[in-house]
Design a protein around this motif. Sequence first.
Motif, PDB file in Angstrom:
ATOM      1  N   GLU A 176       0.827  -1.204   0.000  1.00  0.00           N
ATOM      2  CA  GLU A 176       0.000   0.000   0.000  1.00  0.00           C
ATOM      3  C   GLU A 176       0.868   1.263   0.000  1.00  0.00           C
ATOM      4  OE1 GLU A 176      -3.069   0.228  -0.449  1.00  0.00           O
ATOM      5  OE2 GLU A 176      -3.867  -1.778  -0.056  1.00  0.00           O
ATOM      6  N   GLU A 177       1.949   1.230   0.769  1.00  0.00           N
ATOM      7  CA  GLU A 177       2.851   2.378   0.821  1.00  0.00           C
ATOM      8  C   GLU A 177       3.494   2.608  -0.544  1.00  0.00           C
ATOM      9  OE1 GLU A 177       6.931   3.786   3.156  1.00  0.00           O
ATOM     10  OE2 GLU A 177       5.710   2.130   3.954  1.00  0.00           O
ATOM     11  N   ARG A 180       1.093   4.090  -2.986  1.00  0.00           N
ATOM     12  CA  ARG A 180       0.896   5.524  -2.719  1.00  0.00           C
ATOM     13  C   ARG A 180       2.068   6.332  -3.287  1.00  0.00           C
ATOM     14  NH1 ARG A 180      -0.916   3.642   2.339  1.00  0.00           N
ATOM     15  NH2 ARG A 180       1.096   4.165   3.310  1.00  0.00           N
ATOM     16  N   HIS A 181       3.282   5.804  -3.157  1.00  0.00           N
ATOM     17  CA  HIS A 181       4.442   6.483  -3.733  1.00  0.00           C
ATOM     18  C   HIS A 181       4.253   6.672  -5.236  1.00  0.00           C
ATOM     19  CE1 HIS A 181       6.332   6.465   0.008  1.00  0.00           C
ATOM     20  NE2 HIS A 181       7.353   5.634  -0.190  1.00  0.00           N
ATOM     21  N   ASP A 184       1.615   9.257  -5.957  1.00  0.00           N
ATOM     22  CA  ASP A 184       2.068  10.620  -5.639  1.00  0.00           C
ATOM     23  C   ASP A 184       3.224  11.074  -6.519  1.00  0.00           C
ATOM     24  OD1 ASP A 184       0.166  10.652  -3.661  1.00  0.00           O
ATOM     25  OD2 ASP A 184       1.565  10.135  -2.042  1.00  0.00           O
TER      26      ASP A 184
END
Length: 257
Positions: A176-177, A180-181, A184
């Motif tokens: 998930e991280e 998101r990277h 973004d």
Amino acid sequence: MSGKDDAGRRWSIGELARATGTTVRALYHYDEIGLLVASERTPSGHRRYTERDLRRLYRVRALRGLGLSLEEVADVLADSADDPESLRALLAEQLRRLDEHAERIGVLRQRIGELLRQAGDPYGPDPDRLMTTLEVMSVFETYFTEEQRGRLAERREALGPEGVEAARREWAGLVEEGLRHLADGIPADDPRARDLVRRWDALAGRFHPEGPAGAETAAAARRMWRDNSAEIGGSLPWPAERMAGLVAYLEQARQAG
């Protein structure tokens, strides 16, 4: 050329293609790059292949089947003699690879049987789920040797069910991280991306043996993910294309670090 070749059979390019399952286009290409040049020509300029050419074609096809590029095949043939001993060595290597493949097929058959026996539905498991499972299994067994699979299984057993489940939850958080990277637009050489890949590899390291053997299985795992992220992603809760993008992103961050 030997006397046997002088007195032996001759094949036109079409006849050789049909007899060996090689395309005419491939034979033309081999001729153009000097990998397999017909030993003879008719008065009208048509190619005629001899028994010696046939043996060389076998070597070319066999070496290609072992994963060598055309350039590597040319190097091997340039360094090896056209004799029975070199052909025996090549056949022995082919047989070894086939034995390994047969062993993987045997394991895969066993896993499929277990999957079917464990299915509660009398008509068998859901076809989509079964297909995805088989794809992932086939990919896994292609990239890891039997010995490596055994070591990975030992590490998994050492972690125990609770340790495996904790790692699964942690890995889901890393996924998930990472997604998101990507969303973004964080560059792969950003410190946040490098920190992510460091934690990702550390988590994966729990499942690999220590020392050089662990480095080998870790490298094989990365190759497996890189080459088959779409197939593996099909069994995960995230869209396969996003997982493929994440795998590429992590590899870039790994190289940047």
